[in-house]
Design a protein around this motif. Structure first.
Motif, mmCIF file in Angstrom:
data_model
loop_
_atom_site.group_PDB
_atom_site.id
_atom_site.type_symbol
_atom_site.label_atom_id
_atom_site.label_comp_id
_atom_site.label_asym_id
_atom_site.label_seq_id
_atom_site.Cartn_x
_atom_site.Cartn_y
_atom_site.Cartn_z
ATOM 1 N N ASN A 165 0.823 -1.222 0.000
ATOM 2 C CA ASN A 165 0.000 0.000 0.000
ATOM 3 C C ASN A 165 0.853 1.267 0.000
ATOM 4 N N SER A 166 2.180 1.118 0.092
ATOM 5 C CA SER A 166 3.089 2.268 -0.049
ATOM 6 C C SER A 166 4.504 1.723 -0.228
ATOM 7 N N THR A 206 6.828 2.874 1.669
ATOM 8 C CA THR A 206 7.287 2.793 3.061
ATOM 9 C C THR A 206 7.051 1.384 3.600
ATOM 10 N N SER A 223 7.701 3.396 -5.389
ATOM 11 C CA SER A 223 6.538 4.102 -4.829
ATOM 12 C C SER A 223 5.608 4.535 -5.961
ATOM 13 N N GLN A 239 3.011 6.680 -5.026
ATOM 14 C CA GLN A 239 2.339 7.842 -4.428
ATOM 15 C C GLN A 239 2.161 8.878 -5.544
ATOM 16 N N GLU A 240 1.164 9.711 -5.447
ATOM 17 C CA GLU A 240 0.719 10.406 -6.656
ATOM 18 C C GLU A 240 1.692 11.410 -7.254
ATOM 19 N N SER A 241 2.755 11.788 -6.538
ATOM 20 C CA SER A 241 3.723 12.710 -7.163
ATOM 21 C C SER A 241 4.767 11.961 -7.999
ATOM 22 N N LYS A 242 4.734 10.617 -7.971
ATOM 23 C CA LYS A 242 5.835 9.855 -8.570
ATOM 24 C C LYS A 242 5.680 9.705 -10.096
ATOM 25 N N MET A 271 1.981 6.461 -11.014
ATOM 26 C CA MET A 271 1.315 6.588 -9.706
ATOM 27 C C MET A 271 -0.012 5.833 -9.661
ATOM 28 N N GLU A 324 -1.743 6.095 -3.872
ATOM 29 C CA GLU A 324 -0.758 5.561 -2.930
ATOM 30 C C GLU A 324 -0.445 4.149 -3.409
ATOM 31 N N GLY A 369 2.918 0.801 -3.540
ATOM 32 C CA GLY A 369 4.336 0.466 -3.664
ATOM 33 C C GLY A 369 4.492 -0.928 -4.235
ATOM 34 N N GLU A 382 -6.142 0.447 -6.779
ATOM 35 C CA GLU A 382 -4.768 0.926 -7.027
ATOM 36 C C GLU A 382 -4.091 0.059 -8.086
#
Ligand SMILES: Cc1ncc(COP(=O)(O)O)c(C=O)c1O
Length: 430
Positions: free
Chosen positions: A82-83, A85, A205, A207-210, A213, A216, A218, A264
């Motif tokens: 889910n991320s 991280t 990742s 996440q939406e800035s990547k 995307m 969120e 990973g 996702e």
């Protein structure tokens, strides 16, 4: 200093800004992503992790996304999270690092690279970065190795690949696992090899800035079946389910719920198909800028050495106040006033955060730094990683807007603003 612009009054000093409209918003969500999400909604199942072996492996789209992402990298296993991280935490756990162990990380990166180590009660040890690529410096990495080191996490920062041949050679010599942090660099290459394919495992990742995307999300990739299975267990409450057997609710190890949803994964399948095109667009914009930005002693634009295929997650520059003659912050203020989003990047090396300075992660007793199993003497002293400290305190200069759907016309505004600011440095000194 060479420039083609005729200086006009800086916006910061009361003139008209180069640009008053915002840069195009990121990310762009196309009809394909919307259709894929609606198909999930219509299916009636948003997760589909369940009690069977098939369900332990995730929903239909999660498994399809894992397979497609692994195949893109010509790797055997993908494990969706889910991320990044949570994927990094699972990687640290699956690589066998835990209480008493050290994992080497750069301090010039996002917090999660280091906190993923703490999440499994291991100790992050910081090694410095290269001043040109901003990625882990292999010599500093080797100097940081102790008998307690279990793994290293090189980060392919801002879209630039880390110096992997040297990092892997050092890691192999000292029998360390290599976890590539590819959060900012899907599709980047080192000597023709995709990032994420060189270490023992790698984490991305979404996440939406990547660069690609899913809101969120990973993904961990690996060729090692043991690492894949261990990280799936960390993802799913420490349980595993054996094919053909009923679920036994048997927790084999400590685990979490780090599962990716079908929504996702459905978006990820679409975005993966777009990844090369999205990266090509970033590269085209970066090349356009690099060919046209004014040449200024003391201002270094992003580099792409011959071994690197850069995917420009961020257009990262370095700034030398002594040569340019005005403080970095003043230069940035002038750019921002012209309508160009720019900033100083990471404000401090990770070990300057209270988490490390006060050594308080779990509870109030300094755990895991004070754990009796930890026999080391890790340092988080100021001056530990001078290059990272210098980048944060005075020399890094970032802009995020060199990305789709921006066009070369948007880049022309960046070029014009740089020219205007550079030509006006004498006035900015006053
Ligand atoms: C280098 C790096 N590692 C890890 C992460 C964590 O990614 P996520 O937000 O998916 O947990 C990020 C996110 O910004 C990152 O930039």
């Amino acid at each position: 200093m060479k420039s083609t612009a005729t200086a006009t009054k800086l916006a910061l000093l009361g003139g008209t800004p180069v640009r008053s409209k915002p840069f195009p918003p990121y990310p762009t969500i196309g009809d394909e992503e919307k259709k894929a999400v609606m198909e999930v909604m219509d299916s009636g199942h948003l997760s589909s992790f369940s009690a069977s072996r098939q369900g332990f492996l995730g929903g239909e789209r999660v498994q399809a996304f894992e397979a497609a992402f692994a195949a893109y990298h010509a790797m055997t296993f993908g494990v969706a999270f889910n991320s990044a991280t949570s994927g990094l935490h699972a990687a640290v756990a699956a690589c066998g690092a835990g209480p008493g162990d050290e994992v080497i990380v750069p301090p010039y990166t996002f917090t999660a690279t280091a906190t993923a180590v703490l999440h499994h009660n291991a100790i992050p040890v910081f090694a410095d970065v290269d001043p040109v690529t901003f990625c882990l410096d292999p010599r500093s990495f080797e100097a940081a190795i102790t008998p307690r080191t279990k793994a290293v996490i090189p980060v392919h920062l801002l879209g630039h690949p880390a110096e992997m041949d040297q990092i892997i050679a050092i890691a192999r010599k000292h029998k360390l696992k290599v976890i590539e942090d590819c959060a900012q660099a899907p599709g980047a290459k080192y000597k023709g090899r995709l990032v994420g394919t060189m270490g023992d495992c790698a984490v991305f990742s979404f996440q939406e800035s990547k660069n690609m995307m899913t809101g969120e999300g990973g993904m961990l990739i690996t060729n090692d079946p043991e690492l894949a299975e261990q990280s799936r267990m960390v993802r799913n409450h420490g349980e595993t389910v054996i094919a053909g057997e009923a679920r036994k609710y048997l927790a084999q190890t400590i685990g979490w719920n780090y599962r990716m949803t079908e929504i996702e994964a459905a978006i990820g399948l679409v975005q993966l198909k777009k990844l090369d095109g999205l990266n090509d667009h970033r590269r085209m914009l970066a090349r356009y800028l690099l060919d046209r930005l004014p040449s200024v002693p003391g201002l270094r634009y992003p580099v792409e050495p011959s071994q690197a295929h850069h995917v420009y997650h961020v257009f990262g520059m370095t700034y030398d106040e002594k040569q340019i003659g005005i403080p970095r912050q003043r230069f940035i203020q002038a750019l921002v006033a012209e309508g160009i989003p720019a900033g100083t990047g990471y404000p401090r090396p990770l070990y300057h955060n209270p988490l490390f300075q006060e050594r308080m992660a779990y509870g109030k007793q300094g755990c895991p730094f004070t754990c009796h199993l930890y026999q080391g003497t890790v340092s988080y002293a100021k001056g530990l990683c001078p290059v990272a400290e210098d980048l944060c305190a005075q020399s890094a200069l970032w802009t995020f807007v060199v990305r789709p759907p921006a066009t070369t016309a948007d880049m022309d505004d960046i070029i014009h603003a740089f020219e205007k600011v550079v030509e006006s440095i004498p006035e900015l000194k006053e």
